[in-house]
Design a protein around this motif. Structure first.
Motif, PDB file in Angstrom:
ATOM      1  N   ALA A  28       0.840  -1.191   0.000  1.00 30.27           N
ATOM      2  CA  ALA A  28       0.000   0.000   0.000  1.00 30.27           C
ATOM      3  C   ALA A  28       0.874   1.240   0.000  1.00 30.27           C
ATOM      4  O   ALA A  28       1.988   1.236   0.524  1.00 30.27           O
ATOM      5  CB  ALA A  28      -0.908   0.010   1.230  1.00 30.27           C
ATOM      6  N   ILE A  29       0.370   2.297  -0.615  1.00 25.54           N
ATOM      7  CA  ILE A  29       0.965   3.626  -0.478  1.00 25.54           C
ATOM      8  C   ILE A  29      -0.023   4.409   0.369  1.00 25.54           C
ATOM      9  O   ILE A  29      -1.070   4.834  -0.111  1.00 25.54           O
ATOM     10  CB  ILE A  29       1.195   4.290  -1.848  1.00 25.54           C
ATOM     11  N   ASP A  30       0.309   4.572   1.633  1.00 27.76           N
ATOM     12  CA  ASP A  30      -0.684   5.038   2.600  1.00 27.76           C
ATOM     13  C   ASP A  30       0.049   5.515   3.852  1.00 27.76           C
ATOM     14  O   ASP A  30       1.279   5.443   3.931  1.00 27.76           O
ATOM     15  CB  ASP A  30      -1.646   3.883   2.946  1.00 27.76           C
ATOM     16  N   ASP A  31      -0.706   5.934   4.817  1.00 24.79           N
ATOM     17  CA  ASP A  31      -0.157   6.318   6.121  1.00 24.79           C
ATOM     18  C   ASP A  31      -0.203   5.088   7.022  1.00 24.79           C
ATOM     19  O   ASP A  31      -1.296   4.634   7.390  1.00 24.79           O
ATOM     20  CB  ASP A  31      -0.987   7.457   6.717  1.00 24.79           C
ATOM     21  N   PRO A  32       0.955   4.501   7.389  1.00 30.31           N
ATOM     22  CA  PRO A  32       0.939   3.256   8.174  1.00 30.31           C
ATOM     23  C   PRO A  32       0.175   3.391   9.486  1.00 30.31           C
ATOM     24  O   PRO A  32      -0.524   2.466   9.901  1.00 30.31           O
ATOM     25  CB  PRO A  32       2.427   2.977   8.423  1.00 30.31           C
ATOM     26  N   SER A  33       0.277   4.552  10.121  1.00 29.61           N
ATOM     27  CA  SER A  33      -0.391   4.714  11.421  1.00 29.61           C
ATOM     28  C   SER A  33      -1.904   4.667  11.282  1.00 29.61           C
ATOM     29  O   SER A  33      -2.604   4.134  12.145  1.00 29.61           O
ATOM     30  CB  SER A  33       0.034   6.036  12.075  1.00 29.61           C
ATOM     31  N   ARG A  34      -2.438   5.175  10.197  1.00 30.44           N
ATOM     32  CA  ARG A  34      -3.891   5.147  10.044  1.00 30.44           C
ATOM     33  C   ARG A  34      -4.365   3.727   9.731  1.00 30.44           C
ATOM     34  O   ARG A  34      -5.423   3.310  10.191  1.00 30.44           O
ATOM     35  CB  ARG A  34      -4.340   6.164   9.001  1.00 30.44           C
ATOM     36  N   LEU A  35      -3.574   2.940   8.972  1.00 28.07           N
ATOM     37  CA  LEU A  35      -3.944   1.550   8.725  1.00 28.07           C
ATOM     38  C   LEU A  35      -3.828   0.711   9.991  1.00 28.07           C
ATOM     39  O   LEU A  35      -4.664  -0.165  10.247  1.00 28.07           O
ATOM     40  CB  LEU A  35      -3.079   0.968   7.611  1.00 28.07           C
ATOM     41  N   GLN A  36      -2.801   0.981  10.797  1.00 28.88           N
ATOM     42  CA  GLN A  36      -2.669   0.273  12.079  1.00 28.88           C
ATOM     43  C   GLN A  36      -3.850   0.580  12.984  1.00 28.88           C
ATOM     44  O   GLN A  36      -4.422  -0.317  13.616  1.00 28.88           O
ATOM     45  CB  GLN A  36      -1.360   0.681  12.763  1.00 28.88           C
ATOM     46  N   ALA A  37      -4.234   1.853  13.048  1.00 26.64           N
ATOM     47  CA  ALA A  37      -5.371   2.247  13.890  1.00 26.64           C
ATOM     48  C   ALA A  37      -6.661   1.618  13.399  1.00 26.64           C
ATOM     49  O   ALA A  37      -7.508   1.188  14.200  1.00 26.64           O
ATOM     50  CB  ALA A  37      -5.490   3.772  13.910  1.00 26.64           C
ATOM     51  N   LEU A  38      -6.825   1.534  12.087  1.00 31.82           N
ATOM     52  CA  LEU A  38      -8.030   0.939  11.513  1.00 31.82           C
ATOM     53  C   LEU A  38      -8.095  -0.553  11.821  1.00 31.82           C
ATOM     54  O   LEU A  38      -9.160  -1.074  12.185  1.00 31.82           O
ATOM     55  CB  LEU A  38      -8.049   1.178  10.005  1.00 31.82           C
ATOM     56  N   ALA A  39      -6.967  -1.239  11.708  1.00 33.63           N
ATOM     57  CA  ALA A  39      -6.936  -2.668  12.030  1.00 33.63           C
ATOM     58  C   ALA A  39      -7.285  -2.895  13.496  1.00 33.63           C
ATOM     59  O   ALA A  39      -8.045  -3.816  13.835  1.00 33.63           O
ATOM     60  CB  ALA A  39      -5.563  -3.247  11.702  1.00 33.63           C
ATOM     61  N   ARG A  40      -6.755  -2.058  14.384  1.00 39.90           N
ATOM     62  CA  ARG A  40      -7.085  -2.181  15.818  1.00 39.90           C
ATOM     63  C   ARG A  40      -8.566  -1.921  16.046  1.00 39.90           C
ATOM     64  O   ARG A  40      -9.219  -2.642  16.816  1.00 39.90           O
ATOM     65  CB  ARG A  40      -6.242  -1.206  16.632  1.00 39.90           C
ATOM     66  N   ARG A  41      -9.092  -0.892  15.412  1.00 43.65           N
ATOM     67  CA  ARG A  41     -10.507  -0.532  15.573  1.00 43.65           C
ATOM     68  C   ARG A  41     -11.413  -1.700  15.199  1.00 43.65           C
ATOM     69  O   ARG A  41     -12.437  -1.953  15.857  1.00 43.65           O
ATOM     70  CB  ARG A  41     -10.814   0.683  14.692  1.00 43.65           C
ATOM     71  N   LEU A  42     -11.033  -2.418  14.136  1.00 39.19           N
ATOM     72  CA  LEU A  42     -11.858  -3.507  13.633  1.00 39.19           C
ATOM     73  C   LEU A  42     -11.514  -4.852  14.262  1.00 39.19           C
ATOM     74  O   LEU A  42     -12.194  -5.849  13.996  1.00 39.19           O
ATOM     75  CB  LEU A  42     -11.720  -3.589  12.115  1.00 39.19           C
ATOM     76  N   GLY A  43     -10.465  -4.897  15.071  1.00 44.53           N
ATOM     77  CA  GLY A  43     -10.077  -6.139  15.733  1.00 44.53           C
ATOM     78  C   GLY A  43      -9.460  -7.159  14.805  1.00 44.53           C
ATOM     79  O   GLY A  43      -9.573  -8.365  15.048  1.00 44.53           O
ATOM     80  N   TRP A  44      -8.786  -6.686  13.760  1.00 49.47           N
ATOM     81  CA  TRP A  44      -8.181  -7.584  12.783  1.00 49.47           C
ATOM     82  C   TRP A  44      -6.689  -7.711  13.032  1.00 49.47           C
ATOM     83  O   TRP A  44      -6.004  -6.718  13.283  1.00 49.47           O
ATOM     84  CB  TRP A  44      -8.398  -7.076  11.360  1.00 49.47           C
ATOM     85  N   ASP A  45      -6.190  -8.921  12.955  1.00 51.09           N
ATOM     86  CA  ASP A  45      -4.778  -9.187  13.186  1.00 51.09           C
ATOM     87  C   ASP A  45      -4.003  -8.978  11.888  1.00 51.09           C
ATOM     88  O   ASP A  45      -3.669  -9.919  11.170  1.00 51.09           O
ATOM     89  CB  ASP A  45      -4.580 -10.616  13.703  1.00 51.09           C
ATOM     90  N   VAL A  46      -3.737  -7.716  11.598  1.00 53.87           N
ATOM     91  CA  VAL A  46      -2.987  -7.355  10.390  1.00 53.87           C
ATOM     92  C   VAL A  46      -1.764  -6.544  10.816  1.00 53.87           C
ATOM     93  O   VAL A  46      -1.874  -5.340  11.069  1.00 53.87           O
ATOM     94  CB  VAL A  46      -3.830  -6.543   9.394  1.00 53.87           C
ATOM     95  N   PRO A  47      -0.599  -7.168  10.903  1.00 54.51           N
ATOM     96  CA  PRO A  47       0.611  -6.394  11.171  1.00 54.51           C
ATOM     97  C   PRO A  47       0.887  -5.453   9.992  1.00 54.51           C
ATOM     98  O   PRO A  47       0.812  -5.870   8.839  1.00 54.51           O
ATOM     99  CB  PRO A  47       1.713  -7.456  11.293  1.00 54.51           C
ATOM    100  N   VAL A  48       1.170  -4.214  10.281  1.00 56.89           N
ATOM    101  CA  VAL A  48       1.463  -3.222   9.257  1.00 56.89           C
ATOM    102  C   VAL A  48       2.920  -2.803   9.408  1.00 56.89           C
ATOM    103  O   VAL A  48       3.337  -2.382  10.490  1.00 56.89           O
ATOM    104  CB  VAL A  48       0.535  -1.997   9.382  1.00 56.89           C
ATOM    105  N   VAL A  49       3.702  -2.928   8.335  1.00 57.72           N
ATOM    106  CA  VAL A  49       5.126  -2.625   8.386  1.00 57.72           C
ATOM    107  C   VAL A  49       5.459  -1.572   7.336  1.00 57.72           C
ATOM    108  O   VAL A  49       5.182  -1.761   6.145  1.00 57.72           O
ATOM    109  CB  VAL A  49       5.979  -3.895   8.139  1.00 57.72           C
ATOM    110  N   ALA A  50       6.037  -0.466   7.793  1.00 61.04           N
ATOM    111  CA  ALA A  50       6.491   0.557   6.854  1.00 61.04           C
ATOM    112  C   ALA A  50       7.751   0.073   6.164  1.00 61.04           C
ATOM    113  O   ALA A  50       8.671  -0.447   6.803  1.00 61.04           O
ATOM    114  CB  ALA A  50       6.763   1.860   7.594  1.00 61.04           C
ATOM    115  N   VAL A  51       7.787   0.223   4.836  1.00 61.61           N
ATOM    116  CA  VAL A  51       8.964  -0.172   4.060  1.00 61.61           C
ATOM    117  C   VAL A  51       9.513   1.059   3.343  1.00 61.61           C
ATOM    118  O   VAL A  51       8.795   2.025   3.100  1.00 61.61           O
ATOM    119  CB  VAL A  51       8.630  -1.285   3.044  1.00 61.61           C
TER     120      VAL A  51
END
Length: 326
Positions: A28-51
């Motif tokens: 993804a080309i995105d803001d990692p912190s917003r995707l991490q927050a969204l995954a937490r909000r939804l309770g999904w186990d999606v590790p997000v790693v900035a590359v």
């Protein structure tokens, strides 16, 4: 990225969770912190790693969602778009184009934008398709195809009102769209002998001029020109009888005269799996065929199927282009 207040982020997360289902590796080309927050909000186990680069994404993909960082100007609340983020959305599109042009990515897949938000943020293009053509410097060559498993459609006129679409329809535009479609079916879809069905504009394809002369004066000459150029084109055909199962078996793509003539049958047949493909570009670009869905953003209800189909088709087209002789 798409519109960060829409469903783009969550369908990206959901697609990664289903990565074992014949999906190509993606980042993804995105803001990692917003995707991490969204995954937490939804309770999904999606590790997000900035590359740091596209090359780093492949090594990460199996264990985490790789993200090239594109910061947002304002924090995001699902369903509540912020005009200040329009520049970040635009920048994410431009960066994806650069990566695809440089060969660092084999294709780009765009999540949905909200054009009203983008316009307020200074965006001056009718949509994604026209902006992409501007970025790769081939304006006027871009053609929009919508595809699902049972139908491919190409509207000759795209993001204009119906009255303007009828007023501006020309034989030259039909021929240009037909030639681009024929080439794309050969190169991108690996169809050796493509067949095009060309729709009429008026009810019953004008009924020999009784319901309008566009078929006689504009569409039929374009079909003749396409056939003279070696394209297997048939028409103009009555639009109301072109899209049932038996009719669809007779062609590989339907050339339609205006936006809804193409999109209504496509979305009826494959609402959750439709993919938008931009033909005529030197890069591969697909997108899910739906909008930002603000009403359900952040709830986890969004259907990721169209994005997954867009990812698969992008990978297929990229592979077909590699194997296509010039």
């Amino acid at each position: 990225m798409g519109e960060p207040a829409g469903i783009g982020g969550e369908i990206t997360l959901k697609a990664w969770l289903r990565r074992s289902e014949n999906l190509p590796a993606f980042f993804a080309i995105d803001d990692p912190s917003r995707l991490q927050a969204l995954a937490r909000r939804l309770g999904w186990d999606v590790p997000v790693v900035a590359v740091d680069s596209a090359a780093d994404a492949t090594a990460v993909f199996d264990r985490a969602l790789p993200v090239l960082t594109q910061p947002l100007a304002e924090s995001v609340e699902p369903g509540r778009p912020a005009i200040a983020n329009a520049a970040s959305i635009r920048a994410s599109i431009a960066r994806a184009v650069e990566l695809a042009q440089d060969g660092q990515a084999s294709a780009m897949v765009t999540n949905p934008i909200h054009k009203g938000v983008m316009y307020q943020g200074g965006f001056h293009f009718p949509g994604h398709t026209e902006f992409l053509a501007h970025l790769v410097e081939c304006q006027g060559d871009e053609v929009m195809m919508l595809a699902c498993r049972t139908l491919r459609v190409v509207p000759v006129t795209i993001h204009v009102g119906l009255a303007e679409a009828i007023r501006t329809l020309t034989s030259d535009a039909i021929v240009a769209a037909g030639l681009a479609t024929d080439e794309a079916l050969r190169r991108d879809f690996a169809i050796a002998n493509p067949r095009l069905a060309v729709a009429g504009l008026n009810p019953h394809a004008g009924e020999d001029g009784a319901m309008g002369r566009e078929e006689i004066d504009i569409i039929a000459p374009a079909v003749a020109e396409l056939r003279a150029a070696g394209v297997d084109a048939t028409g103009p055909l009555p639009p109301d009888t072109m899209f049932h199962a038996a009719a669809r078996a007779g062609y590989d793509a339907a050339l339609c005269m205006y936006h809804d003539q193409a999109l209504i049958p496509l979305k009826t047949l494959g609402f959750d799996e439709g993919v938008n493909v931009t033909l005529g570009l030197p890069i591969v670009r697909t997108s899910p065929d739906h909008g930002t869905a603000f009403a359900i953003a952040g709830t986890g209800q969004a259907n990721e199927t169209s994005l997954m189909e867009a990812l698969r088709l992008a990978a297929t087209i990229a592979a077909n282009r590699q194997g296509h002789a010039p």
